[in-house]
Enzyme design. Structure first.
Site, mmCIF file in Angstrom:
data_model
loop_
_atom_site.group_PDB
_atom_site.id
_atom_site.type_symbol
_atom_site.label_atom_id
_atom_site.label_comp_id
_atom_site.label_asym_id
_atom_site.label_seq_id
_atom_site.Cartn_x
_atom_site.Cartn_y
_atom_site.Cartn_z
ATOM 1 N N LYS A 130 -6.944 3.461 -3.342
ATOM 2 C CA LYS A 130 -7.374 3.457 -1.941
ATOM 3 C C LYS A 130 -7.600 4.890 -1.490
ATOM 4 O O LYS A 130 -6.838 5.786 -1.847
ATOM 5 C CB LYS A 130 -6.297 2.768 -1.107
ATOM 6 C CG LYS A 130 -6.515 2.754 0.397
ATOM 7 C CD LYS A 130 -5.358 2.009 1.060
ATOM 8 C CE LYS A 130 -5.389 2.121 2.573
ATOM 9 N NZ LYS A 130 -4.237 1.440 3.215
ATOM 10 N N LYS A 176 -10.437 0.381 -2.524
ATOM 11 C CA LYS A 176 -10.301 0.158 -1.086
ATOM 12 C C LYS A 176 -10.590 1.437 -0.310
ATOM 13 O O LYS A 176 -9.766 2.349 -0.280
ATOM 14 C CB LYS A 176 -8.890 -0.341 -0.746
ATOM 15 C CG LYS A 176 -8.664 -0.564 0.761
ATOM 16 C CD LYS A 176 -7.260 -1.073 1.045
ATOM 17 C CE LYS A 176 -6.982 -1.163 2.531
ATOM 18 N NZ LYS A 176 -5.611 -1.649 2.819
ATOM 19 N N ASP A 182 0.864 -1.183 0.000
ATOM 20 C CA ASP A 182 0.000 0.000 0.000
ATOM 21 C C ASP A 182 0.900 1.233 0.000
ATOM 22 O O ASP A 182 1.442 1.611 1.043
ATOM 23 C CB ASP A 182 -0.907 0.023 1.232
ATOM 24 C CG ASP A 182 -1.992 -1.050 1.192
ATOM 25 O OD1 ASP A 182 -1.750 -2.114 0.599
ATOM 26 O OD2 ASP A 182 -3.075 -0.820 1.767
#
Length: 318
Positions: free
Chosen positions: A218, A254, A155
């Site tokens: 995300k 996400k 991430d």
């Protein structure tokens, strides 16, 4: 499915005339909040689906090998076995989607999951998380170390300065190099949407991230003042849909930060179903970034099975 997003060349024409009707997006988001939630067995089914999409996360300065080991045990056994048996779901292999930790704790997580004979992937935040205020060379080195330690998902966090100053070529190149550093590990690109200034910037940053090869986009690090919100979610999912129409590649979504209740989790699932379709309702294309969400989901499932809410000792591992 066309497979993993390889990225495309930078196409600034895709974002050059972007306009987001903020009042309409906000109005739609307010309607989403009023959606009636499902009840009974349908609610339990949606909640178990949400469990399989959770990135169970610990990103604290006091993380230790023992606390990560405990998190990994919960990742493999997210819901009490007797509750799953009551729902006839005990043999379905329900686990969370991934365990997410800092790079320094990746080895602890990998070893704990290996000892538990569990194939849950380990995700690691990297690239100057959470501020992004780190030289690119250091970001790339951190990514490579996390992958070397055994992380199967990375991430990364973008440099918000590049968005706020309109340096789209620079943003594309930074994300592209991060994707290259990830190698076979899947890359989720954190946009830190609460710090991008406008919904138009959220859309543009989403498109650039996908062009550069992101496997997921995300919302947030969870450390910003404003994290995952429905207006941002709608804009990012519309960008994902547009990218799919243009390229044939599905990119995951996400939302992360501030998602704490079972009702919120179900609403996010419903929103993904409405905006992107049921094909996105899998851990391969949808994740929920959360540290405390699982506790509330297990409480709701306990209530569904027993008719009463649990006492504190009933869910000791929550």
């Amino acid at each position: 499915m066309a497979g993993r997003n390889p990225g495309t060349k930078l196409e600034l024409g895709w974002i050059s005339k972007v306009h987001v009707n903020r009042p309409e997006v906000v109005r739609h988001a307010e309607q989403i909040k009023k959606w009636r939630t499902v009840k009974g067995n349908w609610q339990a089914a949606w909640l178990l689906k949400a469990v399989t999409c959770i990135d169970l996360t610990t990103l604290s300065g006091d993380d230790t090998p023992s606390s990560v080991h405990r998190l990994c045990f919960k990742a493999k056994h997210p819901i009490r076995e007797d509750l799953l048996k009551a729902l006839d779901m005990h043999d379905k292999g329900i686990t969370v989607g991934a365990v997410c930790v800092y790079p320094a704790r990746v080895t602890d997580a990998v070893n704990a999951l290996k000892a538990a004979d569990c194939n849950i992937p380990v995700a690691s935040v990297a690239a100057g998380f959470p501020s992004g205020q780190t030289p690119l060379e250091i970001k790339l080195a951190e990514i490579k170390l996390a992958v070397q330690y055994g992380a199967r998902e990375i991430d990364i966090v973008i440099s918000r300065t590049l968005v706020l100053t309109g340096q789209w070529e620079g943003l594309y190149e930074e994300i592209r190099q991060c994707r290259e550093a990830c190698g076979e590990a899947h890359m989720k690109t954190i946009l830190s949407t609460g710090e991008l200034g406008s919904l138009a910037n959220v859309y543009k940053a989403s498109m650039i991230a996908m062009m550069a090869g992101s496997d997921f986009i995300k919302t947030s690090t969870g450390k910003e003042v404003e994290n995952a919100t429905f207006p941002v979610g709608v804009v990012m999912m519309r960008a994902i849909k547009e990218f799919y129409w243009q390229t044939g590649y599905k990119v995951g979504f996400k939302p992360a930060g501030g998602i704490r209740t079972a009702k919120e989790a179900i609403t996010w699932l419903m929103l993904v179903k409405e905006e992107l379709g049921v094909e996105w309702l899998t851990p391969e294309l949808f994740r929920l970034g959360a540290s405390s969400l699982l506790e509330d989901i297990e409480k709701q499932i306990f209530y569904h099975v027993t008719g009463s809410y649990p006492l504190q000792h009933d869910l000791a591992m929550a």
